[in-house]
Structure formats: structure tokens, C-alpha cells
Design an enzyme around this catalytic site. Sequence first.
Site, PDB file in Angstrom:
ATOM      1  N   ASP A 175      69.834  49.435  38.485  1.00  0.00           N
ATOM      2  CA  ASP A 175      68.527  48.793  38.478  1.00  0.00           C
ATOM      3  C   ASP A 175      68.604  47.536  37.599  1.00  0.00           C
ATOM      4  O   ASP A 175      69.534  46.743  37.757  1.00  0.00           O
ATOM      5  CB  ASP A 175      67.452  49.787  38.009  1.00  0.00           C
ATOM      6  CG  ASP A 175      66.032  49.321  38.274  1.00  0.00           C
ATOM      7  OD1 ASP A 175      65.523  49.589  39.381  1.00  0.00           O
ATOM      8  OD2 ASP A 175      65.432  48.674  37.399  1.00  0.00           O
ATOM      9  N   TYR A 214      59.930  41.526  35.069  1.00  0.00           N
ATOM     10  CA  TYR A 214      59.992  41.099  36.467  1.00  0.00           C
ATOM     11  C   TYR A 214      59.654  39.620  36.622  1.00  0.00           C
ATOM     12  O   TYR A 214      60.205  38.938  37.496  1.00  0.00           O
ATOM     13  CB  TYR A 214      59.054  41.957  37.321  1.00  0.00           C
ATOM     14  CG  TYR A 214      59.622  43.314  37.632  1.00  0.00           C
ATOM     15  CD1 TYR A 214      60.289  43.555  38.834  1.00  0.00           C
ATOM     16  CD2 TYR A 214      59.509  44.362  36.728  1.00  0.00           C
ATOM     17  CE1 TYR A 214      60.833  44.798  39.115  1.00  0.00           C
ATOM     18  CE2 TYR A 214      60.043  45.610  37.003  1.00  0.00           C
ATOM     19  CZ  TYR A 214      60.707  45.822  38.192  1.00  0.00           C
ATOM     20  OH  TYR A 214      61.249  47.059  38.467  1.00  0.00           O
ATOM     21  N   HIS A 231      68.801  56.486  43.079  1.00  0.00           N
ATOM     22  CA  HIS A 231      68.671  55.267  42.299  1.00  0.00           C
ATOM     23  C   HIS A 231      68.939  55.471  40.812  1.00  0.00           C
ATOM     24  O   HIS A 231      69.481  54.591  40.154  1.00  0.00           O
ATOM     25  CB  HIS A 231      67.269  54.693  42.509  1.00  0.00           C
ATOM     26  CG  HIS A 231      67.057  53.360  41.889  1.00  0.00           C
ATOM     27  ND1 HIS A 231      67.703  52.226  42.330  1.00  0.00           N
ATOM     28  CD2 HIS A 231      66.265  52.970  40.848  1.00  0.00           C
ATOM     29  CE1 HIS A 231      67.326  51.191  41.604  1.00  0.00           C
ATOM     30  NE2 HIS A 231      66.461  51.612  40.694  1.00  0.00           N
TER      31      HIS A 231
END
Length: 397
Positions: free
Chosen positions: A184, A323, A375
Site C-alpha cells: 500500500d 493522499y 492487500h
Amino acid sequence: MTATSEATEIRPFSFEFSDADLHNLKQRIEATRWPEKETVSDQSQGTQLSTVQALAHYWASEYDWRKVEAKLKALPNFITEIDGLDIHFIHVRSQHENALPLIVTHGWPGSIVEQLKIIEPLTNPTAHGGSASEAFDVVVPSIPGYGFSGKPTEKGWGPERIARAWTELMKRLGYTRFVAQGGDWGALITETMALQKPPELLGIHVNMPAEVPPAVEVAILTGNPVPEADYSEEEQRAIEQLQFFYQHVYYALEMATRPQSLTGLADSPVGLAAFMLDHDAKSLGLISRVFNGVEEGLTRDDVLDNVTLFWLTNTAVSAARLYGENTSQFFSAKGITIPVAVSVFPDELHQAPRSWTEQAYPNLIHYNQLPKGGHFAAWEQPELLVDELRTGFRSLR
């Protein structure tokens, strides 16, 4: 001691959340105002009401934060200022000689909780099916804005700055050679370290590789046709998986563009949990099954250990800002030339084809497709990931 040496000092770190903090959390969970049930029978509208209600019931009535708190406190925790910001990290040195230093980076919606299961097997391999020659010194930092690290008060703490901070951290710990791992955000930060090519960095391992031809990812992102080519079955599957993911990644767009509008996540623990669970379809499916009584991968406590850390540190909004700091595509090949090891888990956002991986990493030293896992590899399948790290970094010792 000079001001400079004080700033760069590595200090022991401890923490304590009071009974009042935990009581307030329980009260807020019990006071949740619930929405109506979703109007579909699947997860296409997000985290289902039944899942969140089961989570809230367990959280308020049975979950014990003090268990994971004890695990965290039993590890050597430190903090040091790098580039004007306090960086928290766990640092466990192996008792075996010639252990290979390794920095492991978590992602979102993760934290240092993600890596707790792999620290002991990596640092003490002889007690976990390995040999002394496979030992690592392990460093697990908290990304700025996450967990116990400082919260940036100005823009600029993106993957490039974090990558430089990680290299500085490893050098400050006295390591003249080390390797790095991540998934990630951890994968993007780790690959950014590789692009910066600090001489101390021997190689990297990622379980969410950036190997997609850039033109392919740009087409998917913009909704345009994928460039015509004679794609293999593996490559076509990866394209379809990425198309699906980018059709359901609106949580990331909200965090990237309007993080301050997520104030509700700092006010409602159940709202925070519902948002954090909905990272990707496979992970949400797994977690939903767990709260429905199925035993696989993660446990209910695993999930709530992470969410509770976010709640107690009030880092939902500060973590979201990362982000908006990022300027790189997550999956596009970036031209990394140092040694790279890649592990492909079947329930990852996309399964990286060997062909694209070999093109993206000319110095590929390991590639393996695993039989299970998704993930959050270190969290879900720690034994498999530990074996991958031992194997992947073997040639760099």
C-alpha cells in the site's frame, strides 16, 4: 549538548491511554445513531449495516484494547525528530550476528499494528522455522500523521519526503546497509526510496508492486480505452482488476481533495470503522466474514486493534492528508534499477503479471505468486510474508 544534537536524538517513547479515554470510546459506540439498512443484498453500497453493528457490539462489550497495548509496550518504541517532525518507530535488534537491517512501512488504513505479527519471526528466525543466517533487525516507523508520529502542520509530507526521512532514520540508527519493504503506501514509499538511490539501500521488497505500463494505468484512470496490444491472459486479468479498483476508489479521492470534510471520523468511532473497513472489495469481504463468525486471515481483535489506535490517537484526518500529498501513480512502472523482490498475493488489488514485473524491474531478484492472502499481507498472512522476505533478500546478505 547542542540544539542540533538534541533535535536528532533518538528518545525512548512510551504512551498511556487512560480508562477515561476507553470509557468515552465505549459511550460513543453505544450512542451511535444508525442509518437504515442498505437497499441491496451485497456490498456494492459499502460496508453493510449488519457488519458495522456486529463490529460495534463486539467493540463495546468484549474487545479489550489493553491486550494490544501490552504487545506494543513490550516492544522497544522510540521517537526522533527528522526534518522538523517527530517520527515514531519500533526498533527490534536481532540477537543473531550479521542480521540484515530492514525497514517495513505500513499503509492506509493501516498502522504499526499491521506489522506486529512479523517482527518476532524476522528477528528471531530460529524460533520460527528459519536459520540464524536469515535474521533481520526490524524497524517499523509510523508514517507522519499516523499513530504516534507527529502530525504535519503544513503541506509537503508526501512519499518523497517520507522516503528521505526513512533513509535518514536508518542512518541515524547506525546502519550503513539496509533493505526496505512495504505494501500500500508502504510500497510507494519503499519504491520512492529505491528511486532516490541512497547508497545504503541494498534492495527492496514490495507486495503491491508498481509494474503496470504507464500508458495502461493512465488510460484506466481517465476512462479511456486501454492501448491495443497482444495482452496475455495474466495481463488482461490485471487490467480488469485495476479497472474495477479505480471504479471504487472514491474514498481516496475524498481524502486527497477534501480531508478536512472528514471531521465526522474524528467524532464517531463507528463512523471511523465503517469508513476504514471499506478499502477494497476483497478486504471488506474478508473482514465482513470475520465479524460473521468465520475464522480466516484477520481476527475481530486484529481489525479493532488498528481502528482503536486510529481513534485514540485521533489520526483519521491527519492520515487522510497523505493522499493529497502524493503526485505519483500507484501502479505505474517507475524505472527502479536497484534489486527488487516482488510477492504477488491472489486477493491484492491486482495480480502483477510476471511479464510486466520483469519489464518494470530490470534487477528483479525474486518473484512469486502466493496461494492465499490479500492487500494487508503482513497482517493477514504473516508466515507467508516472512518466508517471502527471507527468500527475497537472501541474495543481498
